[in-house]
Every structure is written in C-alpha cells, then in structure tokens.
Design a protein around this motif. Structure first.
Motif, PDB file in Angstrom:
ATOM      1  N   MET A   1      50.040  20.199  30.529  1.00 47.85           N
ATOM      2  CA  MET A   1      50.791  18.825  30.611  1.00 47.85           C
ATOM      3  C   MET A   1      50.897  18.575  32.259  1.00 47.85           C
ATOM      4  SD  MET A   1      54.103  17.623  28.650  1.00 47.85           S
ATOM      5  CE  MET A   1      55.564  18.654  29.697  1.00 47.85           C
ATOM      6  N   ALA A   2      50.533  17.413  32.653  1.00 42.95           N
ATOM      7  CA  ALA A   2      50.575  16.681  33.865  1.00 42.95           C
ATOM      8  C   ALA A   2      51.696  15.988  34.045  1.00 42.95           C
ATOM      9  CB  ALA A   2      49.273  16.254  34.495  1.00 42.95           C
ATOM     10  N   LEU A   3      52.528  16.326  35.025  1.00 38.54           N
ATOM     11  CA  LEU A   3      53.793  15.419  35.210  1.00 38.54           C
ATOM     12  C   LEU A   3      53.562  14.619  36.168  1.00 38.54           C
ATOM     13  CD1 LEU A   3      56.724  17.790  34.447  1.00 38.54           C
ATOM     14  CD2 LEU A   3      55.725  16.316  32.802  1.00 38.54           C
ATOM     15  N   LYS A   4      54.255  13.383  36.228  1.00 37.60           N
ATOM     16  CA  LYS A   4      53.947  12.401  37.324  1.00 37.60           C
ATOM     17  C   LYS A   4      55.526  11.752  37.525  1.00 37.60           C
ATOM     18  CE  LYS A   4      50.310  10.068  38.730  1.00 37.60           C
ATOM     19  NZ  LYS A   4      50.016  10.638  39.844  1.00 37.60           N
ATOM     20  N   ILE A   5      55.898  11.664  38.782  1.00 41.12           N
ATOM     21  CA  ILE A   5      57.171  10.751  38.873  1.00 41.12           C
ATOM     22  C   ILE A   5      56.590   9.376  39.359  1.00 41.12           C
ATOM     23  CG2 ILE A   5      59.235  10.730  40.324  1.00 41.12           C
ATOM     24  CD1 ILE A   5      59.002  13.786  40.923  1.00 41.12           C
ATOM     25  N   ARG A   6      56.964   8.576  38.564  1.00 40.76           N
ATOM     26  CA  ARG A   6      56.571   7.103  38.902  1.00 40.76           C
ATOM     27  C   ARG A   6      57.509   5.992  38.565  1.00 40.76           C
ATOM     28  NH1 ARG A   6      51.877   7.241  34.381  1.00 40.76           N
ATOM     29  NH2 ARG A   6      53.233   6.675  32.581  1.00 40.76           N
ATOM     30  N   LEU A   7      57.296   4.848  38.507  1.00 45.28           N
ATOM     31  CA  LEU A   7      58.166   3.522  38.429  1.00 45.28           C
ATOM     32  C   LEU A   7      57.914   3.162  37.062  1.00 45.28           C
ATOM     33  CD1 LEU A   7      57.892   1.676  41.746  1.00 45.28           C
ATOM     34  CD2 LEU A   7      59.748   3.237  41.113  1.00 45.28           C
ATOM     35  N   ALA A   8      59.112   2.771  36.463  1.00 40.16           N
ATOM     36  CA  ALA A   8      58.925   2.144  34.897  1.00 40.16           C
ATOM     37  C   ALA A   8      59.577   0.741  35.087  1.00 40.16           C
ATOM     38  CB  ALA A   8      59.477   3.007  33.975  1.00 40.16           C
ATOM     39  N   ARG A   9      59.014  -0.216  34.833  1.00 40.19           N
ATOM     40  CA  ARG A   9      59.466  -1.685  35.269  1.00 40.19           C
ATOM     41  C   ARG A   9      60.445  -1.916  34.209  1.00 40.19           C
ATOM     42  NH1 ARG A   9      59.336  -7.215  35.100  1.00 40.19           N
ATOM     43  NH2 ARG A   9      58.911  -8.247  36.819  1.00 40.19           N
ATOM     44  N   GLY A  10      61.476  -2.959  34.268  1.00 38.95           N
ATOM     45  CA  GLY A  10      62.454  -3.273  33.789  1.00 38.95           C
ATOM     46  C   GLY A  10      62.674  -4.704  34.058  1.00 38.95           C
ATOM     47  N   GLY A  11      64.221  -5.259  33.794  1.00 42.18           N
ATOM     48  CA  GLY A  11      64.246  -6.699  34.356  1.00 42.18           C
ATOM     49  C   GLY A  11      63.813  -7.646  33.740  1.00 42.18           C
ATOM     50  N   ALA A  12      64.206  -8.850  33.955  1.00 42.52           N
ATOM     51  CA  ALA A  12      63.480  -9.999  33.308  1.00 42.52           C
ATOM     52  C   ALA A  12      62.326 -10.596  34.193  1.00 42.52           C
ATOM     53  CB  ALA A  12      64.764 -11.200  33.256  1.00 42.52           C
ATOM     54  N   LYS A  13      61.896 -11.734  33.704  1.00 46.66           N
ATOM     55  CA  LYS A  13      60.623 -12.357  34.291  1.00 46.66           C
ATOM     56  C   LYS A  13      61.063 -12.726  35.726  1.00 46.66           C
ATOM     57  CE  LYS A  13      57.662 -16.164  33.421  1.00 46.66           C
ATOM     58  NZ  LYS A  13      57.197 -17.225  32.295  1.00 46.66           N
ATOM     59  N   LYS A  14      60.071 -12.466  36.883  1.00 50.07           N
ATOM     60  CA  LYS A  14      60.464 -12.839  37.987  1.00 50.07           C
ATOM     61  C   LYS A  14      61.580 -12.220  38.865  1.00 50.07           C
ATOM     62  CE  LYS A  14      57.717 -16.939  38.072  1.00 50.07           C
ATOM     63  NZ  LYS A  14      57.356 -17.851  38.651  1.00 50.07           N
ATOM     64  N   SER A  15      62.337 -11.274  38.108  1.00 53.58           N
ATOM     65  CA  SER A  15      63.460 -10.417  38.617  1.00 53.58           C
ATOM     66  C   SER A  15      63.228  -8.889  38.265  1.00 53.58           C
ATOM     67  CB  SER A  15      64.799 -11.006  38.431  1.00 53.58           C
ATOM     68  OG  SER A  15      64.887 -10.893  36.859  1.00 53.58           O
ATOM     69  N   PRO A  16      62.312  -8.208  38.989  1.00 51.60           N
ATOM     70  CA  PRO A  16      62.145  -6.679  38.683  1.00 51.60           C
ATOM     71  C   PRO A  16      62.941  -5.707  38.809  1.00 51.60           C
ATOM     72  CG  PRO A  16      60.769  -7.335  40.459  1.00 51.60           C
ATOM     73  CD  PRO A  16      61.589  -8.771  40.022  1.00 51.60           C
ATOM     74  N   TYR A  17      63.278  -4.978  38.069  1.00 50.49           N
ATOM     75  CA  TYR A  17      63.982  -3.684  38.352  1.00 50.49           C
ATOM     76  C   TYR A  17      63.380  -2.518  37.680  1.00 50.49           C
ATOM     77  CZ  TYR A  17      68.321  -1.062  38.510  1.00 50.49           C
ATOM     78  OH  TYR A  17      69.166  -0.203  38.615  1.00 50.49           O
ATOM     79  N   PHE A  18      63.229  -1.445  38.797  1.00 46.62           N
ATOM     80  CA  PHE A  18      62.454  -0.313  38.186  1.00 46.62           C
ATOM     81  C   PHE A  18      63.176   0.981  38.019  1.00 46.62           C
ATOM     82  CE2 PHE A  18      59.693  -2.954  40.628  1.00 46.62           C
ATOM     83  CZ  PHE A  18      58.561  -3.294  39.620  1.00 46.62           C
ATOM     84  N   ARG A  19      62.782   1.993  37.024  1.00 48.45           N
ATOM     85  CA  ARG A  19      63.515   3.206  36.985  1.00 48.45           C
ATOM     86  C   ARG A  19      62.419   4.055  37.578  1.00 48.45           C
ATOM     87  NH1 ARG A  19      64.364   3.023  30.584  1.00 48.45           N
ATOM     88  NH2 ARG A  19      62.293   2.217  31.032  1.00 48.45           N
ATOM     89  N   ILE A  20      62.815   5.175  38.252  1.00 48.79           N
ATOM     90  CA  ILE A  20      62.170   5.960  38.691  1.00 48.79           C
ATOM     91  C   ILE A  20      62.192   7.091  37.732  1.00 48.79           C
ATOM     92  CG2 ILE A  20      61.511   7.744  40.530  1.00 48.79           C
ATOM     93  CD1 ILE A  20      63.139   5.810  42.593  1.00 48.79           C
ATOM     94  N   VAL A  21      61.300   7.526  36.952  1.00 44.76           N
ATOM     95  CA  VAL A  21      61.080   8.468  35.759  1.00 44.76           C
ATOM     96  C   VAL A  21      59.931   9.733  36.104  1.00 44.76           C
ATOM     97  CG1 VAL A  21      61.958   6.641  34.084  1.00 44.76           C
ATOM     98  CG2 VAL A  21      59.437   6.803  34.432  1.00 44.76           C
ATOM     99  N   VAL A  22      60.370  10.522  35.410  1.00 48.97           N
ATOM    100  CA  VAL A  22      59.571  11.775  35.078  1.00 48.97           C
ATOM    101  C   VAL A  22      58.721  11.378  33.814  1.00 48.97           C
ATOM    102  CG1 VAL A  22      59.075  14.165  34.906  1.00 48.97           C
ATOM    103  CG2 VAL A  22      60.933  13.226  36.744  1.00 48.97           C
ATOM    104  N   VAL A  23      57.352  11.399  33.720  1.00 52.89           N
ATOM    105  CA  VAL A  23      56.631  11.231  32.676  1.00 52.89           C
ATOM    106  C   VAL A  23      55.428  12.054  32.594  1.00 52.89           C
ATOM    107  CG1 VAL A  23      57.240   8.694  32.573  1.00 52.89           C
ATOM    108  CG2 VAL A  23      55.270   9.427  33.666  1.00 52.89           C
ATOM    109  N   GLU A  24      55.022  12.049  31.202  1.00 55.88           N
ATOM    110  CA  GLU A  24      53.643  12.810  31.381  1.00 55.88           C
ATOM    111  C   GLU A  24      52.627  11.698  31.779  1.00 55.88           C
ATOM    112  OE1 GLU A  24      50.191  14.681  28.074  1.00 55.88           O
ATOM    113  OE2 GLU A  24      52.627  14.327  27.609  1.00 55.88           O
ATOM    114  N   SER A  25      51.492  12.292  32.521  1.00 62.57           N
ATOM    115  CA  SER A  25      50.658  11.335  33.458  1.00 62.57           C
ATOM    116  C   SER A  25      49.836  10.517  32.222  1.00 62.57           C
ATOM    117  CB  SER A  25      49.605  12.210  34.173  1.00 62.57           C
ATOM    118  OG  SER A  25      48.875  12.799  33.338  1.00 62.57           O
TER     119      SER A  25
END
Length: 116
Positions: A1-25
């Motif tokens: 299992m390869a792990l990555k630390i990357r961004l997951a987008r949230g927020g509304a249209k034209k107002s982005p907000y990102f979570r920094i998450v650990v996920v399987e690649s």
C-alpha cells in the motif's frame, strides 16, 4: 500500500478550501482518507498564520512510515520547514512549433542568408 500526503478539495464553487490528508495513492482526490493532518486556505494572504495549518508531529510520523508528498504539499511543508523544497522541472512550451516546423524555419533562414 503506497501512501501519499496530498490535498483534498472542499469549499464552494470559486472559494476553494483544501484538507491535507494521508491517503492510499490509488484513491480518488476527494475520496476516503486515512487521516486529516492539516488544512490549506488559498484565499488568505501569504503571511496569514491560518493559511496553512498542520499537525507537524503527525506529518513527520507519516513521512517516517513511507508516505510521499505531492509537489504542492511538499512546497507548502517546505515553507514551514517540515521537508525539503521539491524540484519542479520546467515544462516545455506547448505553443512552440513542432520539430519539423522548426527545421523548415531554419532551412528558410539559411537560404535567406545565402541569398543575401
């Protein structure tokens, strides 16, 4: 299992907000994640302390276990001093003529030079 630390987008249209998450690649960008280790709000100014908020001990743990960071997350973490700055190579210009067109342009320039 390869792990990555990357961004997951949230927020509304034209107002982005990102979570920094650990996920399987192989998981999707906004899919299930293993752990949320921080947030990133690009709408705040660069010197705002709430622009990038991370749990540094958890990031160090996941990196020690073998998780790789995406280029953008590595850039954000390098500004906080948690990892080395990534080397991002320059991409070739897509608007440049292709190789055959460049050869024709060189041939035309050479013939014009000989003619003068």
């Amino acid at each position: 299992m390869a792990l990555k630390i990357r961004l997951a987008r949230g927020g509304a249209k034209k107002s982005p907000y990102f979570r920094i998450v650990v996920v399987e690649s192989r998981s999707p960008r906004d899919g299930a994640f293993i752990e949320k280790v921080g947030t990133y709000n690009p709408l705040l100014e660069n010197n705002d302390t709430n622009r990038v908020v991370v749990k540094s001990d958890r990031i160090k743990y996941w990196m020690s276990v073998g998780a790789k960071t995406s280029d953008r997350v590595a850039l954000l973490l390098s500004n906080l001093g948690l990892c080395d700055k990534p080397v991002i190579s320059e991409t070739p210009k897509k608007s440049a003529p292709k190789q055959k067109a460049q050869e024709r342009m060189k041939a035309v320039a050479a013939s014009a030079e000989v003619a003068s």
